[in-house]
Design a protein around this motif. Structure first.
Motif, short mmCIF file in Angstrom:
data_model
loop_
_atom_site.label_atom_id
_atom_site.label_comp_id
_atom_site.label_asym_id
_atom_site.label_seq_id
_atom_site.Cartn_x
_atom_site.Cartn_y
_atom_site.Cartn_z
N VAL A 30 18.37 67.82 30.88
CA VAL A 30 18.53 66.60 31.78
C VAL A 30 20.00 66.49 32.12
CG1 VAL A 30 18.29 64.20 31.83
CG2 VAL A 30 16.48 65.36 31.16
N ALA A 31 20.99 67.01 30.93
CA ALA A 31 22.27 67.00 31.19
C ALA A 31 22.63 67.84 32.08
CB ALA A 31 22.91 67.13 29.88
N LYS A 32 22.10 69.16 32.21
CA LYS A 32 22.44 70.04 32.89
C LYS A 32 22.05 69.79 34.41
CE LYS A 32 24.20 73.05 30.00
NZ LYS A 32 25.60 73.26 29.91
N ALA A 33 21.03 69.35 34.71
CA ALA A 33 20.63 68.61 35.90
C ALA A 33 21.75 67.70 36.50
CB ALA A 33 19.09 68.04 35.99
N ALA A 34 22.24 66.93 35.61
CA ALA A 34 23.26 65.99 36.11
C ALA A 34 24.65 66.78 36.11
CB ALA A 34 23.37 64.77 34.87
N LEU A 35 24.80 67.55 35.46
CA LEU A 35 26.13 68.77 35.52
C LEU A 35 25.81 69.11 36.91
CD1 LEU A 35 28.74 69.74 34.28
CD2 LEU A 35 27.20 71.79 33.35
N GLU A 36 24.83 69.85 37.33
CA GLU A 36 24.90 70.57 38.46
C GLU A 36 25.03 69.50 39.98
OE1 GLU A 36 21.39 73.06 38.65
OE2 GLU A 36 21.95 73.94 36.76
N ALA A 37 24.36 68.27 39.62
CA ALA A 37 24.76 67.30 40.72
C ALA A 37 26.23 66.87 40.63
CB ALA A 37 23.85 66.26 40.48
N CYS A 38 26.81 66.75 39.71
CA CYS A 38 28.17 66.56 39.59
C CYS A 38 28.99 67.51 40.28
CB CYS A 38 28.72 66.41 37.98
SG CYS A 38 28.23 64.83 37.17
N TYR A 68 32.36 68.20 47.25
CA TYR A 68 32.60 67.42 48.24
C TYR A 68 33.87 66.63 48.21
CZ TYR A 68 32.21 64.20 52.20
OH TYR A 68 32.35 63.37 53.29
N ASP A 69 34.28 65.85 47.27
CA ASP A 69 35.31 65.24 47.08
C ASP A 69 36.72 65.94 47.10
OD1 ASP A 69 34.08 62.71 46.97
OD2 ASP A 69 34.76 62.31 44.82
N LEU A 70 36.69 66.96 46.48
CA LEU A 70 37.86 67.86 46.18
C LEU A 70 38.17 68.87 47.19
CD1 LEU A 70 37.68 68.12 42.31
CD2 LEU A 70 38.88 66.35 43.57
N GLY A 71 37.13 69.20 48.07
CA GLY A 71 37.23 70.20 49.06
C GLY A 71 38.19 69.95 49.91
N VAL A 131 34.47 73.97 43.23
CA VAL A 131 33.71 73.54 42.29
C VAL A 131 32.57 74.29 42.19
CG1 VAL A 131 33.04 71.45 40.48
CG2 VAL A 131 34.85 71.20 42.24
N ASN A 132 32.23 74.87 41.21
CA ASN A 132 31.03 75.72 41.12
C ASN A 132 30.40 75.75 39.82
OD1 ASN A 132 30.40 77.10 43.88
ND2 ASN A 132 32.80 77.53 43.30
N ALA A 133 29.03 75.99 39.56
CA ALA A 133 28.55 76.14 38.07
C ALA A 133 28.16 77.60 38.24
CB ALA A 133 27.25 75.14 38.17
N ILE A 134 28.15 78.35 36.83
CA ILE A 134 27.19 79.53 36.64
C ILE A 134 26.28 79.37 35.74
CG2 ILE A 134 27.73 81.74 35.39
CD1 ILE A 134 30.73 81.65 36.10
N SER A 135 25.19 79.63 36.10
CA SER A 135 23.79 79.36 35.33
C SER A 135 23.43 80.53 34.58
CB SER A 135 22.71 79.07 36.42
OG SER A 135 21.44 78.89 35.69
N ALA A 136 23.96 80.94 33.25
CA ALA A 136 23.72 82.08 32.66
C ALA A 136 22.42 82.17 31.91
CB ALA A 136 24.80 82.20 31.53
N GLY A 137 21.99 83.41 31.67
CA GLY A 137 20.75 83.47 31.04
C GLY A 137 21.13 83.43 29.47
N PRO A 138 20.21 83.33 28.52
CA PRO A 138 20.58 83.08 27.30
C PRO A 138 21.41 84.05 26.45
CG PRO A 138 17.96 83.63 27.42
CD PRO A 138 18.82 83.50 28.76
N ILE A 139 22.24 83.49 25.68
CA ILE A 139 23.28 84.45 24.92
C ILE A 139 23.26 83.88 23.68
CG2 ILE A 139 25.79 84.98 24.98
CD1 ILE A 139 25.61 84.70 28.14
#
Ligand code: NAP
Length: 273
Positions: free
Chosen positions: A178-186, A192-195, A201-209
């Motif tokens: 749920v926190a990661k879903a919020a993070l991706e929306a953030c 949009y704001d900082l563009g 602003v981007n997110a990298i969705s990593a596989g398990p490490i």
């Protein structure tokens, strides 16, 4: 059209010399706990690409270990910052302004949820556990982006680390999903704001490490096995592949990308069955 684009892309010949160099850039990295941290691999690869780094650790207790580790990286300096404390964020960015004058990038590689909330059913998540997980793992990106953006006078690249459990149910990932879903929306709202200031602003969705944070997730070994069997590349991702994507996003090569979640997971997320 930004100056770098005009310089590096020859539209007549169609050739491009867009650089992945980070020479002359200053980047703040949050989330180095130890040598296994994703943030540590990112810091190393960014330093190799030419960046000067400000690397933070959470508190006094971790100071000695963090100082020793960060001292092994040329052109890097250690700073303390607990992202749950506004006054520490303010103090940190004042220190960064004084030391570097400007910032070109920020890596947010931070997450926290209480151990109980990653063991029981999601339905049993406590009010306080929910608040802490969302505050540390998602809101901190907003607070850091707000503090960093005035220093990004020449544009900038902000990135965070997320996981597939944001969009599909991964048993036991629970409130962290749920926190990661919020993070991706953030990430999208910040993009949009900082563009308008050419801050991406981007997110990298990593596989398990296998890292310290990952050890707190029950059944992590099973996740690694499942991923390596089902991912199109039939293996788990290497932390350096994640770090290489971070370098790309911080460089001119990533200049047209913002608001995205980029998967570095050997393709696992495309599978339906
Ligand atoms: P890690 O080495 O344990 O890094 C997590 C970091 O978050 C630690 O440096 C931790 O610092 C920091 N942190 C927690 N609370 C903090 C606070 N209040 N202030 C400042 N820092 C705080 O584990 P990791 O796997 O590299 O995790 C980095 C990021 O990648 C996380 O967002 C994680 O969700 C994400 N991710 C990991 C995986 C994976 O499989 N490992 C996959 C996808 C995404 P302390 O140790 O000092 O508390």
């Amino acid at each position: 059209m930004p100056g770098w684009y005009a310089r590096s892309f020859d539209s007549v010949r169609g050739t491009s010399t867009v650089s992945q160099s980070l020479q002359g850039r200053t980047i703040a990295v949050f989330g180095v706990a130890n040598k296994r941290s994703i943030a540590w691999a990112i810091a190393q690869r960014m330093q190799e690409a030419g960046a000067q780094l400000a690397i933070t650790y959470q508190n006094e207790r971790l100071k000695q270990e963090a100082d020793e580790l960060i001292a092994t990286l040329p052109n890097a300096q250690a700073f303390q910052c607990d992202v749950s404390r506004d006054e520490e964020i303010t103090r940190l960015f004042e220190a960064l302004k004084e030391r570097y004058g400007k910032l070109d990038g920020l890596v947010h590689s931070i997450a926290f949820a209480s151990a109980e909330d990653l063991k029981a059913g999601f339905v049993d998540t406590s009010r306080e556990g929910f608040r802490i997980a969302l505050e540390i793992s998602a809101y901190s990106l907003v607070a850091l982006a707000r503090a960093a953006s005035p220093l990004m006078t020449g544009g900038g690249s902000i990135m965070t680390m997320t996981y597939y459990g944001a969009e599909k149910v991964v048993p036991k990932y629970n409130v962290m999903g749920v926190a990661k879903a919020a993070l991706e929306a953030c990430v999208r709202y910040l993009a949009y704001d900082l563009g308008t200031n050419n801050i991406r602003v981007n997110a990298i969705s990593a596989g398990p490490i296998k890292t310290l944070a990952a050890r707190g997730i029950s059944g992590f070994g099973e996740m690694l096995k499942e991923q390596s069997e089902r991912a199109p590349l039939r293996r788990n991702v290497d932390v350096n592949e994640v770090a290489a994507t971070a370098v790309f996003l911080a460089s001119d090569a990533g200049s047209g990308i913002t608001g995205e979640t980029i998967y570095v997971d050997c393709g696992y997320n495309i599978m339906g069955f």
